[in-house]
Motif scaffolding. Structure first.
Motif, PDB file in Angstrom:
ATOM      1  N   UNK A 131       0.867  23.723 -27.521  1.00 39.74           N
ATOM      2  CA  UNK A 131       0.002  24.415 -28.488  1.00 39.74           C
ATOM      3  C   UNK A 131       0.777  25.446 -29.289  1.00 39.74           C
ATOM      4  N   UNK A 146       2.950  23.823 -31.920  1.00 44.42           N
ATOM      5  CA  UNK A 146       2.195  23.297 -33.063  1.00 44.42           C
ATOM      6  C   UNK A 146       1.407  24.389 -33.786  1.00 44.42           C
ATOM      7  N   UNK A 147       1.601  25.626 -33.379  1.00 53.83           N
ATOM      8  CA  UNK A 147       0.936  26.736 -34.077  1.00 53.83           C
ATOM      9  C   UNK A 147      -0.545  26.877 -33.772  1.00 53.83           C
ATOM     10  N   UNK A 148      -1.038  26.171 -32.755  1.00 53.69           N
ATOM     11  CA  UNK A 148      -2.450  26.326 -32.411  1.00 53.69           C
ATOM     12  C   UNK A 148      -2.668  27.620 -31.650  1.00 53.69           C
ATOM     13  N   UNK A 180       4.882  28.639 -41.141  1.00 56.43           N
ATOM     14  CA  UNK A 180       4.011  27.643 -40.519  1.00 56.43           C
ATOM     15  C   UNK A 180       3.932  26.351 -41.338  1.00 56.43           C
ATOM     16  N   UNK A 181       3.667  26.490 -42.640  1.00 58.79           N
ATOM     17  CA  UNK A 181       3.448  25.306 -43.461  1.00 58.79           C
ATOM     18  C   UNK A 181       4.681  24.410 -43.484  1.00 58.79           C
ATOM     19  N   UNK A 195       5.239  22.711 -40.119  1.00 57.34           N
ATOM     20  CA  UNK A 195       4.289  21.636 -39.827  1.00 57.34           C
ATOM     21  C   UNK A 195       4.560  20.368 -40.631  1.00 57.34           C
ATOM     22  N   UNK A 196       5.293  20.523 -41.736  1.00 57.19           N
ATOM     23  CA  UNK A 196       5.620  19.326 -42.517  1.00 57.19           C
ATOM     24  C   UNK A 196       6.525  18.382 -41.735  1.00 57.19           C
ATOM     25  N   UNK A 236       1.862  15.261 -33.967  1.00 51.58           N
ATOM     26  CA  UNK A 236       1.636  15.338 -32.540  1.00 51.58           C
ATOM     27  C   UNK A 236       0.215  15.107 -32.098  1.00 51.58           C
ATOM     28  N   UNK A 275      -4.258  15.506 -46.158  1.00 48.87           N
ATOM     29  CA  UNK A 275      -3.896  16.870 -45.757  1.00 48.87           C
ATOM     30  C   UNK A 275      -2.396  17.034 -45.650  1.00 48.87           C
ATOM     31  N   UNK A 276      -1.695  15.929 -45.402  1.00 51.55           N
ATOM     32  CA  UNK A 276      -0.246  16.002 -45.337  1.00 51.55           C
ATOM     33  C   UNK A 276       0.387  15.753 -46.697  1.00 51.55           C
TER      34      UNK A 276
END
Ligand code: ATP
Ligand code: MG
Lengths: 308, 289
Positions: A50, A53-55, A74-75, A78-79, A83, A106-107
């Motif tokens: 988590x 993945x920045x959760x 973050x952005x 995440x690119x 996962x 979204x991607x």
């Protein structure tokens, strides 16, 4: 394996209540390898994922993905990552295909046909028109993998990906992950609490217990090496074999059970022993080495209970 | 949701049709009759305010030749149906809440938040969609009422005049203004309830709890405010300000001294606080679902 790590985990810590659920984990993961994250229930695997993945926000430390800090960039981070955390929950009222369209948007994926490509990779082309609500767990796992691969990430993170898969499904997942690491050069990070499963699909395994990364080992060190392991030999005639082995291990008391002899030896010596036994006309029915250092450690960690 | 709304409206039209006497061809005779009846009743009970007002209005009608608007006419019906904006609020609150809390309850939030998009952008897009949904339902309510009214009662020009009494004076209001107050001002309430629902959803992260709590607070709030309206400080409560119709037409401010400007400022402050809390909580809190 590439030279530069795709993931750098540095001093990653998560404090919940008073407990460090994840405690100062530092490890690098490289492109082209499958890294296994092994630990018993409640060890902190999912919590680590988590944070990657920045959760969840790390209490201390950080994760860099392809050079981007999950905390500060973050952005961009995440690119480069795809996962699944625990179960791959998607929107049940939409079809598998519609779910992928949503994630692709979204991607920022505009290339037509990418969705079909990933559906082909996971073998879900046919059933992608059905509502996800009606999918079996195995189909959800496949769609979950498809979703994670959409944007061709450099890092793939999967939390217990074989959960709920049948043996054929597990084998297939293993093949996928090996392919993605070896052919596509991805870094694959998989968590599990099953050592046997990890040995088959990983290049390196890190053991986590109560939040701490206790050890990281190369799986291939299992073959060869100088640390002693237990060798089981099923031979006939057993007396002749014992005589020969006595010469090599004068100090050891060998345990004999039926036609099986058990002794401690370094893996390096095994081929030599077998050649000699065979040369003396002894029939060897079975030879197996176990109690590798990793398994020993893992057993100690899990208290030797049935999780292995 | 849209279907339910349409069914309710058409059902409402049928019931209105059955229960309301159709507009008389000669409305003057009818009004005249009512005036005489009211006069007799007032002779016995001179304090009956309702009868006095009706008498004043009816005399004004007769003097100025303004026909009463019957519920069983197209625009009368459209005006009447505006009370159903309550359903629009209800549906919007449910949709808004589940679009945020539902993601947590179903676990879909995880795959949503690991995209290369900032969390506040995801939340903002959900807020915008919810507001469009509210506006869409409101429009649907209006159009369905217009069509059902037209089909059941006959199409009619909207250039009608309604009357009401303000400080003992008869005031003329165009039908369009009355309709605008009924539907347009409902949007203000919808915006406030949507952000309120978002806040509750972001905090509680559970669809059933969030929907239940939002609807409970919404209804309880509206009633409690009426109960508390004897106290001056009650005018600072959100629910004392959400129904701006109190400043238009026959409406009365809930508490003396409240003005449209006052309510707008109060609503803006609540909106800002709710929005800040919602975005803060949604962006900062760990996702453990
Ligand atoms: N709010 C909390 N306060 C304190 N401890 C918590 C809190 N939430 C979770 N934990 C603890 O965090 C630990 C790590 O949980 P995590 O889900 O990361 O384990 P895991 O390795 O993924 O286990 P599993 O194999 O069962 O999936 C657990 O021991 C749990 O008890
Ligand atoms: Mg877990």
């Amino acid at each position: 394996m590439n030279e530069n790590p795709i993931v750098k985990i540095e001093g990653l810590t998560k404090t919940l209540g008073r407990k460090n659920v994840v405690d100062d984990i530092t490890v690098d993961i490289y492109g082209g390898e499958v890294f296994g994250f092994l630990g018993p229930n409640g060890a902190g695997k999912t919590t680590t994922i988590r944070m990657m993945l920045g959760l969840m926000k790390a209490s201390k430390g950080d994760v860099q993905i392809n050079g981007f800090s999950v905390k500060k960039q973050f952005v961009q981070a995440m690119e480069h990552v795809g996962g699944i955390v625990e179960n791959p929950e998607m929107y049940g009222y939409m079809s598998g295909y519609q779910n992928l369209v949503h994630y692709a948007r979204m991607n920022g994926i505009t290339t037509k046909g990418r969705i079909d490509q990933v559906l082909d990779v996971v073998g879900m082309r046919e059933s992608s028109g059905q509502k996800v609500r009606r999918y079996s767990l195995g189909m959800r796992q496949r769609l979950g993998l498809a979703q994670a691969l959409l944007h061709k990430p450099k890092l793939l993170i999967l939390d217990e990906p074989t959960n709920g898969l049948d043996p054929a499904g597990i084998r297939e997942m293993r093949r996928h992950l090996r392919y993605l690491a070896e052919e596509e050069g991805m870094a694959v990070f998989v968590s599990s609490h099953l050592l046997s499963e990890m040995e088959l699909m990983c290049d390196r395994i890190g053991i986590i217990q109560t939040g701490k990364l206790i050890d990281v080992q190369n799986v291939h060190d299992f073959v060869g090496g100088i640390e002693e392991k237990t060798l089981h030999l099923t031979v006939d005639p057993i007396r002749e074999a014992q005589k020969i082995l006595k010469v090599h291990f004068p100090k050891q008391t060998m345990i004999t059970k039926g036609k099986t002899i058990q002794l401690q030896t370094a893996p390096d010596k095994v081929p030599e022993l077998i050649t000699e036994l065979a040369g003396a006309g002894i029939n060897i029915y079975e030879a197996s080495l176990n109690g590798g250092t990793l398994e020993d450690k893992f057993l100690k960690v899990t208290g030797g209970e049935g999780v292995v | 949701m849209a279907g339910i709304l349409a069914v309710v409206i058409i059902g409402g039209a049928l019931i209105t049709l059955l229960n309301t006497e159709p507009p008389a061809d000669n409305w003057r005779a009818e009004v005249q009759q009512q005036v005489e009846g009211d006069r007799e009743a007032l002779a016995e009970d001179p304090e009956a305010v309702f009868l006095q007002e009706r008498l004043t209005l009816n005399n004004y009608r007769l003097d100025n030749d303004i026909a009463p608007i019957n519920d069983a006419t197209q625009w009368g019906f459209v005006d009447f149906v505006s009370i159903l904006t309550m359903f629009v609020t209800l549906f919007t609150v449910i949709a808004a809440t589940s679009s945020v809390a539902g993601e947590f309850t179903n676990g879909t939030i995880k795959l949503l938040l690991i995209r290369p998009v900032k969390r506040w952008m995801i939340l903002l897009s959900k807020l915008i969609v919810s507001l469009f949904y509210a506006a869409g339902l409101l429009l649907l309510l209006f159009v369905t009422a217009y069509l059902a009214g037209g089909l059941f009662f006959g199409f009619q020009s909207p250039q009608l005049t309604t009357l009401y009494i303000d400080n003992g004076q008869v005031v003329e209001q165009s039908m369009a203004a009355s309709i605008w107050a009924g539907y347009g001002l409902a949007m203000v309430n919808l915006v406030m309830m949507t952000i309120f629902a978002f806040m509750i959803a972001a905090i509680f992260r559970n669809s059933s709890i969030a929907i239940g709590l939002t609807i409970f607070l919404m209804f309880a709030g509206t009633n409690v405010v009426v109960f508390l309206s004897q106290y001056d400080w009650a005018k600072y409560i959100l629910f004392a300000n959400t129904d701006l119709r109190m400043y238009f037409g026959t409406g009365e401010p809930l508490i003396d001294g409240m003005t449209l400007g006052f309510s707008i400022v109060i609503l803006a402050i609540y909106f800002a606080v709710f929005a800040f809390l919602t975005f803060f909580v949604f962006s900062k809190r760990d996702v453990a679902a």
